[in-house]
Design an enzyme around this catalytic site. Sequence first.
Site, short mmCIF file in Angstrom:
data_model
loop_
_atom_site.label_atom_id
_atom_site.label_comp_id
_atom_site.label_asym_id
_atom_site.label_seq_id
_atom_site.Cartn_x
_atom_site.Cartn_y
_atom_site.Cartn_z
N ASN A 1 0.20 -0.50 21.81
CA ASN A 1 1.02 -1.34 20.93
C ASN A 1 2.13 -2.00 21.72
OD1 ASN A 1 1.46 -2.29 18.25
ND2 ASN A 1 3.34 -1.07 18.20
N ASP B 1 -10.00 2.13 2.80
CA ASP B 1 -10.02 1.35 4.04
C ASP B 1 -10.77 2.08 5.16
OD1 ASP B 1 -8.64 -0.83 3.02
OD2 ASP B 1 -6.69 0.00 3.53
N LYS C 1 0.81 -1.23 0.00
CA LYS C 1 0.00 0.00 0.00
C LYS C 1 0.84 1.28 0.00
CE LYS C 1 -3.96 -2.17 2.22
NZ LYS C 1 -4.95 -2.13 3.29
P1 ATR Z 1 1.25 -3.83 8.72
O1 ATR Z 1 1.73 -2.44 8.54
O2 ATR Z 1 1.27 -4.61 7.49
O3 ATR Z 1 -0.04 -3.90 9.50
P2 ATR Z 1 3.21 -4.06 10.70
O4 ATR Z 1 3.70 -2.70 10.41
O5 ATR Z 1 4.22 -5.12 10.97
O6 ATR Z 1 2.32 -4.61 9.58
O7 ATR Z 1 2.19 -3.93 11.94
C1 ATR Z 1 1.67 -5.02 12.58
C2 ATR Z 1 1.11 -4.59 13.94
O8 ATR Z 1 0.69 -5.78 14.64
C3 ATR Z 1 2.12 -3.91 14.84
O9 ATR Z 1 1.44 -3.01 15.67
C4 ATR Z 1 2.68 -5.09 15.65
O10 ATR Z 1 3.24 -4.71 16.88
P3 ATR Z 1 4.77 -4.15 16.92
O11 ATR Z 1 4.69 -2.74 16.40
O12 ATR Z 1 5.14 -4.24 18.33
O13 ATR Z 1 5.55 -5.07 16.01
C5 ATR Z 1 1.40 -5.85 15.87
N1 ATR Z 1 1.60 -7.28 16.17
C6 ATR Z 1 1.90 -8.28 15.33
N2 ATR Z 1 1.94 -9.46 15.97
C7 ATR Z 1 1.67 -9.22 17.28
C8 ATR Z 1 1.55 -10.02 18.46
N3 ATR Z 1 1.74 -11.35 18.41
N4 ATR Z 1 1.24 -9.41 19.62
C9 ATR Z 1 1.05 -8.08 19.68
N5 ATR Z 1 1.13 -7.25 18.59
C10 ATR Z 1 1.44 -7.81 17.42
#
Ligand code: ATR
Length: 279
Positions: free
Chosen positions: A152, A103, A66
């Site tokens: 987060n 979105d 995106k």
């Molecule tokens: P995208 O932009 O594609 O959504 P991303 O930037 O990796 O992917 O964001 C994923 C989100 O899910 C983030 O907020 C991530 O937390 P972090 O910023 O700490 O990485 C969160 N996330 C993914 N897996 C997680 C888990 N098992 N527990 C808590 N948060 C999770």
Amino acid sequence: MINRYTLFGNPVEHSLSPRIHQLFGEQTQRRVEYTATLSSEESFAADVESFRDAGGRGCNITVPFKSQAFELCDTVSEAARIAGACNTIKFLADGTLAGHNTDGSGLLQDLKVTIGFEITGKNVLIIGAGGATRGALFPLLAQQPSRLVIANRTLQRAEQLAKEFADYGEIETFDFEQLAALGDAFDLVLNATSAGLHGETAPVPQAVFTTDSCAYDFSYTRSIENPQTAFLKLAESYGCTNINNGLGMLLEQAADAFFIWEDVRPKTRLIGPQVLANL
Ligand code: ATR
């Protein structure tokens, strides 16, 4: 003549979008063909251009392209500009690419119209600070919630988003320990993490839910035996009864994209939850 569209993503093979757009085409009596195209970071720009050069009319873009799509477009809508991301591109007659982001509008349409949840004046908690949260912040703030909190795992990412969106409203930020210590309850709890992709959920503390809270997951499962996401199961186990997965949002953002391309918005209410669940 058939108007051709595609979805670029990686992975993309399990997407429901081709079937949703097929239903939209039938309902609106437009001849459309909508496919799913696997792309890569290296080939994304060339993939979009070759789809256009082969006669395509537009495309959708999903994870993880995106932001790249935003960079590629010649012009962008306000929603796309503020999100810094495009999920929809219309190929204009002069060969330029017009970028949009449906979105946020899809989320609002599902929350406000389908679910009947009014955001204005409510306490809103959004879990996660990735791309999905980035796309939702402006539309949510525009509804003037009384409070908007991002929680987060990595606090710094939440803080960065709060800083970037400061012009549009105040955003509080916490990690999960701080959120648990806070002990506050919220009217709306949105899960925008990618944890559900692995069948997991972020450790959202019990105190954020009341029995009246609306729990909303941007993701969904396609398992008939196990229809609830891990986050929604957690919310339910804490007594929450207003449980909503991301299928409604998927449908609404698709209808907005269809409108951008075809100038007619399909009637999403005619596509009931039963049809969606069985797509
Ligand atoms: P995208 O932009 O594609 O959504 P991303 O930037 O990796 O992917 O964001 C994923 C989100 O899910 C983030 O907020 C991530 O937390 P972090 O910023 O700490 O990485 C969160 N996330 C993914 N897996 C997680 C888990 N098992 N527990 C808590 N948060 C999770």
